[in-house]
Design a protein around this motif. Structure first.
Motif, PDB file in Angstrom:
ATOM      1  N   ILE A 131       0.834  -1.201   0.000  1.00 46.78           N
ATOM      2  CA  ILE A 131       0.000   0.000   0.000  1.00 46.78           C
ATOM      3  C   ILE A 131       0.873   1.257   0.000  1.00 46.78           C
ATOM      4  N   LEU A 132       1.931   1.248   0.798  1.00 47.51           N
ATOM      5  CA  LEU A 132       2.831   2.402   0.818  1.00 47.51           C
ATOM      6  C   LEU A 132       3.482   2.606  -0.549  1.00 47.51           C
ATOM      7  N   ARG A 133       3.851   1.524  -1.188  1.00 47.31           N
ATOM      8  CA  ARG A 133       4.477   1.625  -2.504  1.00 47.31           C
ATOM      9  C   ARG A 133       3.484   2.112  -3.562  1.00 47.31           C
ATOM     10  N   LEU A 134       2.215   1.854  -3.348  1.00 45.78           N
ATOM     11  CA  LEU A 134       1.190   2.277  -4.298  1.00 45.78           C
ATOM     12  C   LEU A 134       1.206   3.798  -4.483  1.00 45.78           C
ATOM     13  N   PHE A 135       1.449   4.537  -3.408  1.00 46.80           N
ATOM     14  CA  PHE A 135       1.547   5.995  -3.520  1.00 46.80           C
ATOM     15  C   PHE A 135       2.633   6.390  -4.530  1.00 46.80           C
ATOM     16  N   VAL A 136       3.768   5.719  -4.430  1.00 50.26           N
ATOM     17  CA  VAL A 136       4.902   6.034  -5.306  1.00 50.26           C
ATOM     18  C   VAL A 136       4.565   5.687  -6.756  1.00 50.26           C
ATOM     19  N   GLU A 137       3.894   4.549  -6.952  1.00 52.26           N
ATOM     20  CA  GLU A 137       3.552   4.124  -8.311  1.00 52.26           C
ATOM     21  C   GLU A 137       2.560   5.084  -8.957  1.00 52.26           C
ATOM     22  N   VAL A 138       1.614   5.582  -8.192  1.00 53.81           N
ATOM     23  CA  VAL A 138       0.642   6.543  -8.719  1.00 53.81           C
ATOM     24  C   VAL A 138       1.361   7.846  -9.090  1.00 53.81           C
ATOM     25  N   LYS A 139       2.274   8.264  -8.234  1.00 59.20           N
ATOM     26  CA  LYS A 139       3.064   9.471  -8.520  1.00 59.20           C
ATOM     27  C   LYS A 139       3.889   9.297  -9.789  1.00 59.20           C
ATOM     28  N   ASN A 140       4.512   8.131  -9.943  1.00 57.07           N
ATOM     29  CA  ASN A 140       5.338   7.864 -11.133  1.00 57.07           C
ATOM     30  C   ASN A 140       4.501   7.825 -12.405  1.00 57.07           C
ATOM     31  N   LEU A 141       3.287   7.324 -12.289  1.00 54.93           N
ATOM     32  CA  LEU A 141       2.400   7.283 -13.456  1.00 54.93           C
ATOM     33  C   LEU A 141       2.050   8.693 -13.906  1.00 54.93           C
ATOM     34  N   GLU A 142       1.772   9.568 -12.942  1.00 54.47           N
ATOM     35  CA  GLU A 142       1.498  10.967 -13.259  1.00 54.47           C
ATOM     36  C   GLU A 142       2.736  11.615 -13.901  1.00 54.47           C
ATOM     37  N   LYS A 143       3.893  11.308 -13.377  1.00 52.05           N
ATOM     38  CA  LYS A 143       5.135  11.870 -13.914  1.00 52.05           C
ATOM     39  C   LYS A 143       5.353  11.436 -15.366  1.00 52.05           C
ATOM     40  N   ASN A 144       5.103  10.178 -15.646  1.00 52.77           N
ATOM     41  CA  ASN A 144       5.268   9.663 -17.011  1.00 52.77           C
ATOM     42  C   ASN A 144       4.264  10.293 -17.970  1.00 52.77           C
ATOM     43  N   ASN A 145       3.049  10.483 -17.492  1.00 54.69           N
ATOM     44  CA  ASN A 145       2.028  11.091 -18.345  1.00 54.69           C
ATOM     45  C   ASN A 145       2.348  12.546 -18.651  1.00 54.69           C
ATOM     46  N   ILE A 146       2.951  13.233 -17.704  1.00 55.17           N
ATOM     47  CA  ILE A 146       3.383  14.616 -17.943  1.00 55.17           C
ATOM     48  C   ILE A 146       4.452  14.658 -19.036  1.00 55.17           C
ATOM     49  N   LYS A 147       5.407  13.732 -18.975  1.00 55.24           N
ATOM     50  CA  LYS A 147       6.480  13.677 -19.987  1.00 55.24           C
ATOM     51  C   LYS A 147       5.910  13.393 -21.372  1.00 55.24           C
ATOM     52  N   ILE A 148       4.951  12.470 -21.430  1.00 57.23           N
ATOM     53  CA  ILE A 148       4.334  12.132 -22.717  1.00 57.23           C
ATOM     54  C   ILE A 148       3.600  13.337 -23.300  1.00 57.23           C
ATOM     55  N   SER A 149       2.854  14.044 -22.424  1.00 55.61           N
ATOM     56  CA  SER A 149       2.096  15.223 -22.882  1.00 55.61           C
ATOM     57  C   SER A 149       3.023  16.318 -23.384  1.00 55.61           C
ATOM     58  N   GLN A 150       4.164  16.484 -22.753  1.00 55.20           N
ATOM     59  CA  GLN A 150       5.109  17.529 -23.159  1.00 55.20           C
ATOM     60  C   GLN A 150       5.730  17.256 -24.525  1.00 55.20           C
ATOM     61  N   LYS A 151       5.726  15.994 -24.929  1.00 55.75           N
ATOM     62  CA  LYS A 151       6.339  15.625 -26.209  1.00 55.75           C
ATOM     63  C   LYS A 151       5.352  15.661 -27.376  1.00 55.75           C
TER      64      LYS A 151
END
Length: 312
Positions: A47-67
């Motif tokens: 469950i604690l790791r889930l927070f990090v995975e959700v954050k990383n997913l948002e980070k990846n989506n931001i990178k994709i949108s910027q490109k």
């Protein structure tokens, strides 16, 4: 960390399983009991790791949108408050948390990323996310309050996630409420710039010993304890007493007689509360009545062997 009430619940379940199966292989059942409790730490870490995975997913989506070839101004200059949340950073950089994930091969969110994606989508659509992103507050406390709210309002109540955990480990069904409380407490205890360290599952060695000692003493003496119950319930057919009620009463008798340092009133209160979650609506009154009668006789016949003042 696990508390004694949940230890009692785990022991109750193992006693029930062993009596139902009529197994006499005590060592095997003890190993299963310990393993069931150890797996709670897996759930907590996931469950604690889930927070990090959700954050990383948002980070990846931001990178994709910027490109994007025709990226909007908002996509080119996104609000990064969520991915820069300091609580996420502490969890992501926790050496003990990462080591535990690796040592126990807990790669669930890589294999089953759809659950991460679902939490991310619900989060992005939520009011708490929008208010957090729009807020001008920029502090560790604000980040922590957001993560606590995210957990209470989105992650903990998510039924798909609960079903997923149940499919992964059937014993987690009863563990989820306890682990959720543990996770929330851990979030609230985080300190700014202080690394997150994965704590011990048990408060101390005594609690770990309590697991197997309670289980073993109940199983080895359950016939004797049955007689104690029969003597105090002459107007009740033993088969009419709910099986869980009988087990809880026997466990309480075991604590009366075999655990000198546990106050009798604590024992009674603990099993009454457990019965409210795991037995019938009237069980708590029945168990309270039977245990009160048994305790009075034990005191009168001087069978109690409690150490210290106020333990009766």
């Amino acid at each position: 960390m696990i508390n004694r009430r949940h230890i009692r619940v785990k022991v109750m379940q193992s006693v029930y399983a062993m009596l139902q199966s009529k197994s006499d292989v005590l060592d095997k059942e003890e190993k299963f009991l310990y393993n069931s409790i150890d797996k709670m730490l897996d759930l907590y870490v996931l469950i604690l790791r889930l927070f990090v995975e959700v954050k990383n997913l948002e980070k990846n989506n931001i990178k994709i949108s910027q490109k994007k070839f025709l990226a909007t101004s908002e996509e080119l200059n996104p609000n990064t408050k969520f991915i820069n949340n300091q609580v996420f950073k502490l969890l992501e950089e926790s050496v003990s948390l990462n080591n535990y994930l690796e040592d126990n091969n807990l790669n669930y969110w890589i294999l089953d990323s759809e659950y991460v994606n679902n939490i991310w989508k619900v989060t992005k659509e939520s009011t708490i996310y929008k208010e957090y992103i729009a807020s001008e507050k920029d502090s560790f406390q604000a980040d922590k309050e957001f993560v606590a709210a995210l957990f209470k309002e989105i992650i903990a109540p998510d039924e798909k996630l609960a079903d997923y955990f149940e499919d992964k480990n059937i014993s987690w069904v009863d563990d989820i409420p306890f682990v959720n409380t543990w996770v929330l407490k851990s979030i609230n205890q985080l300190k700014e710039n202080k690394p997150f360290k994965l704590g011990a599952l048990y408060k101390d060695e005594d609690d770990k010993k309590f697991v197997v000692e309670l289980f073993r003493k109940v199983i080895l003496n359950h016939t004797e304890f049955q007689k104690e119950v029969d003597d105090k319930t002459p107007n009740w057919d033993a088969e009419r007493i709910a099986e869980i009620d009988m087990i809880l009463i026997k466990m309480a008798i075991c604590e009366f007689l075999k655990f000198p340092s546990i106050p009798s009133r604590v024992t009674i209160n603990e099993y009454i509360e457990i019965s409210k979650d795991y037995s019938t609506t009237k069980s708590s009154y029945f168990i309270n009545g039977v245990l009160d009668k048994i305790l009075k006789e034990f005191i009168a016949t001087k069978r109690l062997n409690k150490i210290g003042r106020g333990l009766l």
